[in-house]
Design a protein around this motif. Structure first.
Motif, PDB file in Angstrom:
ATOM      1  N   THR A  60      10.450   2.485   1.345  1.00  0.00           N
ATOM      2  CA  THR A  60       9.298   2.733   0.471  1.00  0.00           C
ATOM      3  C   THR A  60       8.871   4.191   0.588  1.00  0.00           C
ATOM      4  OG1 THR A  60       7.612   2.216   2.145  1.00  0.00           O
ATOM      5  CG2 THR A  60       8.504   0.363   0.841  1.00  0.00           C
ATOM      6  N   ARG A  61       8.107   4.637  -0.421  1.00  0.00           N
ATOM      7  CA  ARG A  61       7.593   5.999  -0.377  1.00  0.00           C
ATOM      8  C   ARG A  61       6.669   6.187   0.811  1.00  0.00           C
ATOM      9  NH1 ARG A  61       3.240   9.005  -1.200  1.00  0.00           N
ATOM     10  NH2 ARG A  61       3.458  11.090  -2.151  1.00  0.00           N
ATOM     11  N   GLU A  62       5.828   5.206   1.085  1.00  0.00           N
ATOM     12  CA  GLU A  62       4.860   5.332   2.168  1.00  0.00           C
ATOM     13  C   GLU A  62       5.559   5.482   3.516  1.00  0.00           C
ATOM     14  OE1 GLU A  62       1.269   5.761   4.083  1.00  0.00           O
ATOM     15  OE2 GLU A  62       1.818   5.919   1.961  1.00  0.00           O
TER      16      GLU A  62
ATOM     17  N   ARG B 220       6.962   8.936   3.587  1.00  0.00           N
ATOM     18  CA  ARG B 220       5.884   9.915   3.773  1.00  0.00           C
ATOM     19  C   ARG B 220       5.452   9.973   5.234  1.00  0.00           C
ATOM     20  NH1 ARG B 220       0.976  10.038   4.973  1.00  0.00           N
ATOM     21  NH2 ARG B 220       0.857   7.758   5.034  1.00  0.00           N
ATOM     22  N   PHE B 221       5.261   8.797   5.851  1.00  0.00           N
ATOM     23  CA  PHE B 221       4.841   8.740   7.252  1.00  0.00           C
ATOM     24  C   PHE B 221       5.869   9.397   8.162  1.00  0.00           C
ATOM     25  CE2 PHE B 221       4.915   6.652  11.406  1.00  0.00           C
ATOM     26  CZ  PHE B 221       3.619   6.885  11.838  1.00  0.00           C
TER      27      PHE B 221
END
Length: 299
Positions: free
Chosen positions: A27-29, A32-33
């Motif tokens: 996922t993007r999240e 990103r993390f």
């Protein structure tokens, strides 16, 4: 001029950094993390992906609706069947053209640069906005075409590989490689970190870095020159091995010949793609010279 009644455009791409991040993290999240925990920002990859997507849409719109079209990923090149009159459109970095070149037999290649801020554009010199006119010029026979020399390595069992930049011959892990090397009347047994045979296109990469470390080296060929240059890496002098044949020029009249003396893990591969290699173990013989076909790059 392409003679097919209905031209076929084969669009070749590779995943963007953003797509690779999503494929790896899910996922993007999560991506990103991962990046932010290491002081990086996903927005940079997103921005480059957005520029690529805009270029992709512009290129797809440039292909006339009546023309045939196929889109393939770089990873599928080995299994894709090109037609003799295909017009190949490479959308991405310069290396993508080298990736596709080895699978072609004279088809025209149009390199489109989706992100001039990130890619130099030596092999992908054209902006997406120019695609429509260039495609029409190619079909009409008006396109300016540059024939870039390629290298071919052929084994004595009939296997062969072709490269646009360079062919590497040595040990799979870049350990000491043992072989006999011959150029014309000169021959010697060597132990080295392997050697490369570079084209004029590859002269700006790996070969150039080697030349810069040597006091004397042959002049590197230009992309359209009908010759290659070879360089042995870290040849080791001993009672059984020499270093006198560590560089030189190769052409059709003077091919480079090598005979493997490696019990295992001897390989040949082209353009840095180690996964797509040929085994080169004890007793096998390889001849490296100019490939019969050149890369026909639309300028």
């Amino acid at each position: 001029m392409l003679t097919a009644k209905v031209p076929r455009v084969v669009l070749v791409t590779r995943p963007t950094d953003y797509q690779n991040l999503l494929a790896h993290h899910g996922t993007r999240e999560a991506a990103r993390f991962f990046l932010e925990s290491r002081g990086q920002r996903i927005e940079e990859a997103e921005s480059r992906h957005a520029r690529f997507d805009l270029a992709l849409q512009a290129v797809l719109s440039a292909v006339p609706l009546k023309w045939r079209r196929s889109r393939i990923d770089r990873s599928d090149l080995a299994s894709f069947v090109f037609e003799p009159e295909d017009l190949v459109l490479a959308l991405g970095q310069d290396g993508l053209v080298a990736n596709v070149a080895k699978y072609l037999e004279g088809q025209l290649v149009l390199g489109i640069n989706p992100d001039p801020e990130a890619f130099e554009g030596v092999l992908v010199p054209h902006p997406p906005a120019a695609a429509a006119d260039l495609l029409q010029d190619a079909v009409a026979g008006r396109a300016k075409v540059e024939g870039r020399t390629m290298a071919e390595a052929r084994l004595d069992d009939g296997q062969r590989l072709v490269a646009l930049n360079e062919v590497f011959i040595g040990h799979r892990t870049h350990q000491s490689a043992r072989y006999r090397i011959r150029l014309g009347e000169r021959e010697e047994r060597q132990s080295s970190s392997g050697l490369i045979v570079a084209t004029g296109t590859g002269a700006t990469g790996w070969a150039r870095s080697i030349v810069q470390q040597r006091k004397e080296a042959p002049a590197l060929p230009k992309p359209t020159d009908h010759r290659l240059a070879f360089f042995v890496r870290e040849a080791w002098p001993s009672r059984a091995t020499g270093t006198s044949l560590s560089q030189g020029l190769v052409d059709q009249q003077h091919p480079l010949e090598l005979t493997s003396e490696m019990n295992e893990d001897g390989v040949l591969f082209g353009d840095g793609i180690e996964q797509d290699h040929l085994e080169f173990v004890w007793g096998m013989r390889a001849v490296v010279t100019l490939a019969p076909d050149c890369l026909k790059l639309i300028r």
